[in-house]
Scaffold this motif. Sequence first.
Motif, short mmCIF file in Angstrom:
data_model
loop_
_atom_site.label_atom_id
_atom_site.label_comp_id
_atom_site.label_asym_id
_atom_site.label_seq_id
_atom_site.Cartn_x
_atom_site.Cartn_y
_atom_site.Cartn_z
N PHE A 27 0.84 -1.20 0.00
CA PHE A 27 0.00 0.00 0.00
C PHE A 27 0.88 1.25 0.00
N LYS A 28 1.91 1.26 0.83
CA LYS A 28 2.77 2.44 0.95
C LYS A 28 3.67 2.63 -0.28
N TYR A 53 3.27 0.92 -3.50
CA TYR A 53 2.64 0.79 -4.82
C TYR A 53 1.20 1.28 -4.86
N LYS A 54 0.70 1.84 -3.73
CA LYS A 54 -0.67 2.34 -3.65
C LYS A 54 -1.71 1.24 -3.89
N LYS A 88 -4.47 -0.91 -2.77
CA LYS A 88 -5.41 -0.72 -1.66
C LYS A 88 -5.72 -2.05 -0.95
N ASN A 133 -9.34 2.22 3.43
CA ASN A 133 -8.12 1.93 2.67
C ASN A 133 -6.88 2.01 3.56
#
Length: 238
Positions: A75-76, A78-79, A81, A150
């Motif tokens: 998540f941090k 590569y975004k 969710k 998210n």
Amino acid sequence: MQNPKEDLMSDVLGILNLLEICRKENPNVKIIFTSTPTVIGYTENPVKDENTRENPLSIYEANKLIAEKYLQIYFKNYKLKFCVLRLSNVFGEYQRTDNPARGVLNFIIGRALRGELLTVHGTGEFVRDYCYVQNYIDAFILAALSDRTNGEVFHLGTGEGRTFNEVVGKIKIIIEAMSGKNVAITHISFPGGENEINKRNEIIDFSKFRNATGWFPKISFDEGLEKTIGFYVKRVRN
């Protein structure tokens, strides 16, 4: 605990494979991951929430926690969710009734319907937070739809604790009324070497998820238990 290498390959490598595939092929996906409140281990305070320090006591909990950390990393970086839902004890229709590791209430219901003795470990006064499966289905849908979930980790339960004695007693009363079968209960000692996590008291504070999504368990424990037992009684008769 009996095969930690296999557990590592299936659980940890499994989530890593999923994350890599999603990153490459479907970066807009949102993963709703089922975890467990027991990643925090044994605590004196029975009320658990997201602020309780994580201290897993078994391979199962350790690998769940590692999977959570991989989700946070992706998540941090590569975004990608995600939302983690740490579910307290779930029960309901269609769950297996022949394996105590796959839902203890359903297992007890199965034993009662098969005419087997219901065994309660220790005094039976340990407390758990039992939640009917439809409530969790609602939570999964809300978690998937809400942007406020998210990248977040949530504890889910009912906020109500019940002793195992109370729960088994209710199962006995309902099954005897629905099926006409006599149900007997006995107390036995915990097996030697039993993990301390199985002797815990646990009540879930789900206020973080309620504030994010408005979720609360709409179906009560008693209603859910009657629905569940009715489902299996009908299957036995058919």
